[in-house]
Design an enzyme around this catalytic site. Structure first.
Site, PDB file in Angstrom:
ATOM      1  N   LYS A   9     -11.266 -18.010 -61.802  1.00 51.00           N
ATOM      2  CA  LYS A   9     -10.314 -18.488 -63.682  1.00 51.00           C
ATOM      3  C   LYS A   9     -10.094 -17.457 -64.316  1.00 51.00           C
ATOM      4  CE  LYS A   9     -11.633 -23.199 -62.317  1.00 51.00           C
ATOM      5  NZ  LYS A   9     -11.819 -24.606 -62.681  1.00 51.00           N
ATOM      6  N   HIS A  87      -2.699 -26.046 -60.886  1.00 53.92           N
ATOM      7  CA  HIS A  87      -3.368 -26.516 -61.178  1.00 53.92           C
ATOM      8  C   HIS A  87      -3.967 -27.440 -62.826  1.00 53.92           C
ATOM      9  CE1 HIS A  87      -8.219 -26.353 -62.243  1.00 53.92           C
ATOM     10  NE2 HIS A  87      -7.629 -25.639 -61.238  1.00 53.92           N
ATOM     11  N   GLU A 159      -7.606 -31.813 -56.350  1.00 56.94           N
ATOM     12  CA  GLU A 159      -8.653 -31.825 -57.389  1.00 56.94           C
ATOM     13  C   GLU A 159      -9.127 -32.724 -57.761  1.00 56.94           C
ATOM     14  OE1 GLU A 159      -9.746 -27.089 -56.987  1.00 56.94           O
ATOM     15  OE2 GLU A 159      -7.739 -27.507 -58.134  1.00 56.94           O
ATOM     16  N   SER A 201     -16.044 -29.719 -58.494  1.00 56.99           N
ATOM     17  CA  SER A 201     -17.604 -29.193 -57.953  1.00 56.99           C
ATOM     18  C   SER A 201     -17.988 -29.076 -56.763  1.00 56.99           C
ATOM     19  CB  SER A 201     -17.998 -30.495 -59.171  1.00 56.99           C
ATOM     20  OG  SER A 201     -17.612 -30.707 -60.693  1.00 56.99           O
ATOM     21  N   GLY A 222     -14.222 -23.320 -58.261  1.00 59.92           N
ATOM     22  CA  GLY A 222     -14.508 -23.202 -59.537  1.00 59.92           C
ATOM     23  C   GLY A 222     -15.916 -22.034 -59.547  1.00 59.92           C
ATOM     24  N   GLY A 223     -16.303 -22.787 -60.746  1.00 63.45           N
ATOM     25  CA  GLY A 223     -17.576 -22.138 -60.513  1.00 63.45           C
ATOM     26  C   GLY A 223     -18.876 -21.477 -59.438  1.00 63.45           C
TER      27      GLY A 223
HETATM   28  P1  PGA Z   1     -15.118 -26.076 -59.773  1.00 66.88           P
HETATM   29  O1  PGA Z   1     -12.983 -25.743 -60.509  1.00 66.88           O
HETATM   30  O2  PGA Z   1     -15.570 -25.966 -58.884  1.00 66.88           O
HETATM   31  O3  PGA Z   1     -15.627 -25.465 -61.068  1.00 66.88           O
HETATM   32  O4  PGA Z   1     -14.848 -27.459 -60.548  1.00 66.88           O
HETATM   33  C1  PGA Z   1     -12.949 -26.239 -59.357  1.00 66.88           C
HETATM   34  C2  PGA Z   1     -11.367 -25.865 -59.613  1.00 66.88           C
HETATM   35  O5  PGA Z   1     -10.776 -26.095 -60.884  1.00 66.88           O
HETATM   36  O6  PGA Z   1     -10.222 -25.467 -58.580  1.00 66.88           O
END
Ligand code: PGA
Length: 239
Positions: A9, A87, A159, A201, A222-223
């Site tokens: 991101k 996304h 997602e 997540s 993501g995170g």
């Molecule tokens: P997240 O993000 O793992 O931080 O929940 C996933 C994504 O947006 O692809």
């Protein structure tokens, strides 16, 4: 082989990105197909041999005059093999729509790149029992305007919007049901066996549980992707 796709991101300073890329070049993907989606600013730092490179976005058309955008041909030229499209952050915050997704997917396919097309329901839709209607609508409204040959080259990332960045995840059964539904819909309508990732997540603590889902082809993270130790731990858990 399952995918582990890492979506950075809008994160990392230059200093952090240089350190990350250096450490990331040492990561051994083991049993998974590793793909990193850094900020455009840092794409040039990622030149390792153990992984593929992806773009978080792509322009809707390949013309020189489109201020602020990056064309699929430029991304391909920089070594990007994948790009995220659709996304939920771009749907909700930027207001992108199906026409843009169709144009972006067509641009990617004509530049030999793989679109990672994201779909997923809101919490409200899930609570109302409308999850599958949302998934169907998001797929059909884009795939209905694509060539069959293009559809074969797409990977879908399921997602749920309520699971992104929240620490919440659906049950394994709910993820499996959604993926089986998506695969069935694409097979029935477009005669294609499509790969489906889960995102929302995923981290080094819950991935071993999620990894038992039979229909799953990998992850979009993501995170937890911003921490190399977590990336290494996740790789170890993927079967
Ligand atoms: P997240 O993000 O793992 O931080 O929940 C996933 C994504 O947006 O692809």
């Amino acid at each position: 082989m399952k995918y582990l796709m890492l979506n950075h991101k809008m994160n990392l300073t230059e200093e952090e990105a240089i350190k990350y890329a250096k450490d990331f070049n040492e990561v051994k993907p083991n049993k998974c197909e590793l793909v990193v989606f850094p900020s455009y600013l840092y794409i040039n730092l990622f030149k390792g041999k153990n992984y593929s490179l992806g773009s978080q976005n792509v322009a809707i058309k390949d013309v020189g005059a489109l201020t602020g955008e990056v064309a699929a041909s430029q991304l391909n030229n920089m070594g990007c093999a994948y790009s995220i499209v659709g996304h939920s952050e771009r749907r909700e915050i930027i207001g992108e729509d199906d026409i843009e997704f169709i144009n972006k997917i067509n641009e990617l396919i004509s530049n030999n790149m793989t679109p990672v097309f994201c779909i997923g329901e809101t919490l409200e839709a899930r609570e109302k029992g409308n999850t599958y209607e949302v998934l169907e609508e998001e797929i059909v409204s884009v795939f209905g305007s694509l060539d069959k040959d293009s559809i074969k080259n797409i990977i879908i990332a399921y997602e749920p919007i309520w699971a992104i960045g929240t620490g919440l995840t659906p049950t394994n059964d709910d993820i499996d049901d959604a993926i089986v539904y998506i695969k069935g819909l694409v097979k029935d309508n477009y005669d294609t066996n499509i790969k489906v990732l889960y995102g929302g997540s995923v981290n080094d603590k819950n991935i071993s549980t999620i990894d038992t889902i039979p229909s799953l082809d990998g992850y979009l993270v993501g995170g937890a992707s911003l921490d190399i130790e977590k990336v290494n731990n996740m790789i170890k858990e993927i079967s």
